[in-house]
Design a protein around this motif. Structure first.
Motif, mmCIF file in Angstrom:
data_model
loop_
_atom_site.group_PDB
_atom_site.id
_atom_site.type_symbol
_atom_site.label_atom_id
_atom_site.label_comp_id
_atom_site.label_asym_id
_atom_site.label_seq_id
_atom_site.Cartn_x
_atom_site.Cartn_y
_atom_site.Cartn_z
ATOM 1 N N ALA A 32 0.822 -1.211 0.000
ATOM 2 C CA ALA A 32 0.000 0.000 0.000
ATOM 3 C C ALA A 32 0.855 1.260 0.000
ATOM 4 O O ALA A 32 0.551 2.238 -0.691
ATOM 5 N N LYS A 33 1.928 1.251 0.761
ATOM 6 C CA LYS A 33 2.829 2.407 0.774
ATOM 7 C C LYS A 33 3.475 2.600 -0.591
ATOM 8 O O LYS A 33 3.635 3.733 -1.060
ATOM 9 N N HIS A 37 -0.266 5.010 -0.670
ATOM 10 C CA HIS A 37 -1.350 5.082 0.312
ATOM 11 C C HIS A 37 -0.836 5.092 1.742
ATOM 12 O O HIS A 37 -1.478 4.546 2.639
ATOM 13 N N VAL A 41 -3.053 3.948 5.014
ATOM 14 C CA VAL A 41 -2.674 2.797 5.819
ATOM 15 C C VAL A 41 -2.637 3.161 7.294
ATOM 16 O O VAL A 41 -3.136 2.429 8.159
ATOM 17 N N ALA A 305 -2.216 -4.395 -3.294
ATOM 18 C CA ALA A 305 -2.496 -3.725 -2.023
ATOM 19 C C ALA A 305 -3.298 -2.435 -2.205
ATOM 20 O O ALA A 305 -4.179 -2.120 -1.379
ATOM 21 N N GLY A 306 -3.022 -1.695 -3.260
ATOM 22 C CA GLY A 306 -3.715 -0.424 -3.469
ATOM 23 C C GLY A 306 -5.228 -0.563 -3.497
ATOM 24 O O GLY A 306 -5.943 0.129 -2.751
ATOM 25 N N ILE A 309 -6.767 -1.294 0.027
ATOM 26 C CA ILE A 309 -6.819 -0.120 0.897
ATOM 27 C C ILE A 309 -7.912 0.847 0.437
ATOM 28 O O ILE A 309 -8.671 1.404 1.251
ATOM 29 N N GLU A 310 -8.038 1.016 -0.862
ATOM 30 C CA GLU A 310 -9.072 1.917 -1.392
ATOM 31 C C GLU A 310 -10.482 1.397 -1.058
ATOM 32 O O GLU A 310 -11.375 2.183 -0.719
#
Length: 318
Positions: A32-33, A37, A41, A305-306, A309-310
């Motif tokens: 995610a990072k 994001h 996170v 991961a993106g 998280i979204e």
């Protein structure tokens, strides 16, 4: 009610669920990072805005056996496992251009389906063990789940066969597959949205479990799924014909070209849309390293991961 993130694991031996959850979450945070994001996170994961659960069912396969032991019905009953291995080998042969890998795969195929040899139960055992030993020569293959021997490899891949066999009833008459799905359903959140991230055999389990679930699943993510295996898995799944579960609002299916377990990866070609026109969307990812099947490998990639998280952020804001 907080949104929930539920992880569903795949094949393997007995697990330390806390350690697995920590590994999967660290991989998700890393991915995610990398996807930009970092702030999200921190708000969603570290601030506790999302409940995170790990659906564990691995102990149901043990039947009181030690980890890595052969299943009760023995390898001699594993014609379906031969079929699974043979299909995986054929699919990989069609993709690889590596000379060493091609030699290993062709040798394994010859061991799985030799010409002019008897096909008795004992022969099935021998063919499966010989082919598994050959396949362990592939770079990184032994790292999928601690496959230190051919027997352990066959035992763990045999979990796919055992789940789809719809047998192994308990004292109440409930089959192994039913009890596994119940473990997943009990981790879902019927009072709020649940994002489900499933891996390997867990993608089959999650797909079937969600067909009997009435809650909201804004996103289903499948990683390294064997659902595309045209003979060993797909026709044995339920319900038929395959259709996206009604509860699912979006389905992202991720596959790596070097993932030995994945069959035909474009699930949208043979899984029908649900009543709200949701279809699987299959996306290829390219992970680093010699073995790419583990869930953490997928979760650490930004493209996987993106969207997770979204989806969690949208569920929190709803």
């Amino acid at each position: 009610m907080k949104p929930r993130l539920v992880f569903v694991h795949g094949v393997g031996g007995l697990r330390n669920t806390a350690a697995d959850l920590d590994e999967w979450m660290r991989a998700l945070v890393m991915g995610a990072k990398a996807a930009g994001h970092s702030r999200r996170v921190s708000q969603l994961v570290y601030a506790g805005a999302v409940d995170v659960h790990f659906a564990y069912y691995g102990d149901l396969f043990t039947n009181g056996q030690a980890q890595g032991a052969a299943p009760e019905d023995g390898l001699s009953a594993s014609a379906a496992l031969i079929e699974l291995l043979l299909e995986a080998v054929d699919d990989r042969l069609a993709e690889t251009d590596d000379a060493h890998e091609t030699r290993v795969l062709r040798r394994a195929k010859a061991q799985l389906a030799p010409e002019g040899e008897p096909q008795g139960a004992g022969d099935v055992v021998r063919r499966a063990l010989n082919a598994a030993n050959t396949l362990l020569a592939l770079p990184g293959l032994s790292k999928i789940g601690g496959w230190v021997s051919a027997k352990v490899m066959l035992h763990q891949l045999g979990q796919v066969r055992r789940y789809l066999a719809r047998k192994d009833a308990d004292g109440s008459g409930l089959g192994l597959d039913w009890r596994i799905r119940a473990r997943v359903v009990q981790e879902l959140n019927p009072a709020g949205p649940t994002v489900v991230v499933a891996h390997s055999l867990g993608t089959v389990v999650a797909f079937e479990a969600l067909h009997d679930y009435a809650g909201a699943v804004p996103l289903l993510v499948t990683l390294g799924s064997p659902i595309g295996m045209r003979t060993a898995v797909r026709p044995r799944m339920r319900p038929q014909p395959l259709q996206v579960p009604a509860a699912v609002g979006n389905w992202l299916n991720f596959w790596d070209r070097d993932d030995f377990v994945v069959g035909q990866p474009q699930l949208e070609k043979f899984v029908a849309a649900n009543s709200t026109s949701v279809l699987p969307v299959s996306r290829r990812v390219d992970s680093d390293g010699v073995w790419v099947h583990p869930a953490a490998k997928y979760l650490a990639t930004p493209g996987v991961a993106g969207p997770v998280i979204e989806a969690l952020e949208a569920a929190t804001a709803a």
